[in-house]
Design a protein around this motif. Structure first.
Motif, mmCIF file in Angstrom:
data_model
loop_
_atom_site.group_PDB
_atom_site.id
_atom_site.type_symbol
_atom_site.label_atom_id
_atom_site.label_comp_id
_atom_site.label_asym_id
_atom_site.label_seq_id
_atom_site.Cartn_x
_atom_site.Cartn_y
_atom_site.Cartn_z
ATOM 1 N N LEU A 26 0.829 -1.199 0.000
ATOM 2 C CA LEU A 26 0.000 0.000 0.000
ATOM 3 C C LEU A 26 0.868 1.255 0.000
ATOM 4 C CD1 LEU A 26 -2.526 -1.114 2.757
ATOM 5 C CD2 LEU A 26 -2.798 -1.266 0.286
ATOM 6 N N THR A 27 0.589 2.167 -0.921
ATOM 7 C CA THR A 27 1.258 3.459 -0.958
ATOM 8 C C THR A 27 0.296 4.485 -1.532
ATOM 9 O OG1 THR A 27 2.147 3.085 -3.178
ATOM 10 C CG2 THR A 27 3.579 2.496 -1.349
ATOM 11 N N ALA A 28 0.506 5.735 -1.147
ATOM 12 C CA ALA A 28 -0.227 6.824 -1.791
ATOM 13 C C ALA A 28 0.443 7.065 -3.141
ATOM 14 C CB ALA A 28 -0.154 8.086 -0.930
ATOM 15 N N ILE A 29 -0.357 7.226 -4.194
ATOM 16 C CA ILE A 29 0.212 7.361 -5.536
ATOM 17 C C ILE A 29 -0.724 8.204 -6.397
ATOM 18 C CG2 ILE A 29 -0.838 5.227 -6.383
ATOM 19 C CD1 ILE A 29 1.821 4.717 -7.918
ATOM 20 N N TRP A 30 -0.141 9.026 -7.255
ATOM 21 C CA TRP A 30 -0.944 9.787 -8.202
ATOM 22 C C TRP A 30 -1.504 8.826 -9.234
ATOM 23 C CZ3 TRP A 30 2.285 14.657 -9.881
ATOM 24 C CH2 TRP A 30 2.392 15.524 -8.795
ATOM 25 N N TYR A 31 -2.651 9.174 -9.790
ATOM 26 C CA TYR A 31 -3.257 8.339 -10.824
ATOM 27 C C TYR A 31 -3.950 9.241 -11.834
ATOM 28 C CZ TYR A 31 -7.721 9.368 -8.672
ATOM 29 O OH TYR A 31 -8.812 10.030 -8.189
ATOM 30 N N GLU A 32 -4.239 8.674 -12.976
ATOM 31 C CA GLU A 32 -5.001 9.363 -14.014
ATOM 32 C C GLU A 32 -5.963 8.366 -14.627
ATOM 33 O OE1 GLU A 32 -4.140 11.017 -18.441
ATOM 34 O OE2 GLU A 32 -2.911 11.865 -16.860
ATOM 35 N N LEU A 33 -7.203 8.797 -14.856
ATOM 36 C CA LEU A 33 -8.181 7.952 -15.538
ATOM 37 C C LEU A 33 -8.058 8.193 -17.029
ATOM 38 C CD1 LEU A 33 -11.268 8.552 -13.244
ATOM 39 C CD2 LEU A 33 -9.660 6.649 -13.195
ATOM 40 N N GLU A 34 -7.938 7.122 -17.793
ATOM 41 C CA GLU A 34 -7.861 7.202 -19.252
ATOM 42 C C GLU A 34 -8.768 6.121 -19.815
ATOM 43 O OE1 GLU A 34 -4.377 6.044 -22.042
ATOM 44 O OE2 GLU A 34 -4.140 8.189 -21.580
ATOM 45 N N GLU A 35 -9.936 6.552 -20.307
ATOM 46 C CA GLU A 35 -10.977 5.635 -20.780
ATOM 47 C C GLU A 35 -11.312 4.646 -19.669
ATOM 48 O OE1 GLU A 35 -10.177 4.122 -24.677
ATOM 49 O OE2 GLU A 35 -9.528 6.080 -25.395
ATOM 50 N N ASP A 36 -11.083 3.354 -19.865
ATOM 51 C CA ASP A 36 -11.423 2.382 -18.821
ATOM 52 C C ASP A 36 -10.191 1.889 -18.062
ATOM 53 O OD1 ASP A 36 -10.332 0.909 -20.868
ATOM 54 O OD2 ASP A 36 -11.848 -0.665 -20.831
ATOM 55 N N SER A 37 -9.131 2.695 -18.069
ATOM 56 C CA SER A 37 -7.898 2.338 -17.372
ATOM 57 C C SER A 37 -7.554 3.374 -16.311
ATOM 58 C CB SER A 37 -6.730 2.258 -18.359
ATOM 59 O OG SER A 37 -6.939 1.233 -19.291
ATOM 60 N N VAL A 38 -6.883 2.909 -15.271
ATOM 61 C CA VAL A 38 -6.320 3.792 -14.252
ATOM 62 C C VAL A 38 -4.811 3.737 -14.439
ATOM 63 C CG1 VAL A 38 -6.062 4.242 -11.792
ATOM 64 C CG2 VAL A 38 -8.196 3.266 -12.652
ATOM 65 N N LEU A 39 -4.213 4.884 -14.763
ATOM 66 C CA LEU A 39 -2.775 4.946 -14.984
ATOM 67 C C LEU A 39 -2.080 5.417 -13.714
ATOM 68 C CD1 LEU A 39 -2.789 6.714 -18.469
ATOM 69 C CD2 LEU A 39 -2.774 4.267 -17.987
ATOM 70 N N MET A 40 -0.995 4.747 -13.362
ATOM 71 C CA MET A 40 -0.181 5.121 -12.207
ATOM 72 C C MET A 40 1.276 5.069 -12.648
ATOM 73 S SD MET A 40 -2.152 2.938 -9.281
ATOM 74 C CE MET A 40 -2.381 1.489 -10.296
#
Length: 85
Positions: free
Chosen positions: A9-23
């Motif tokens: 477990l870690t805090a991490i930035w993410y981005e939603l791109e269509e049906d994917s979560v990018l990290m």
């Protein structure tokens, strides 16, 4: 999932791109090594009292240009959210 079988477990930035979560994580770091060994992953997104948890299989993207583009988009997004535009 760590080598011991426990979640990493870690805090991490993410981005939603269509049906994917990018990290983003750097090659060779613990998260990267864990996902290479076992691609099962989950993410919990919290918004005050509300949250959503997603689970699935991670796909590692080793293309540096693509990874850098995602990192830049996430950084710009965070800067705009904080009023630095």
């Amino acid at each position: 999932i760590g080598a011991s079988g426990t979640p990493h477990l870690t805090a991490i930035w993410y981005e939603l791109e269509e049906d994917s979560v990018l990290m983003n994580t750097a090659a060779g770091r613990v998260k990267h090594r864990n996902l290479q060994r076992d691609p099962r992953a989950s993410i919990c997104i919290v918004d005050g009292e509300r949250y959503v948890t997603l689970s699935g299989l991670a796909t590692l993207i080793d293309d540096q240009a693509q990874a850098q583009a995602v990192t830049i988009r996430m950084t710009i997004s965070r800067a705009h959210a904080r009023g630095f535009d």
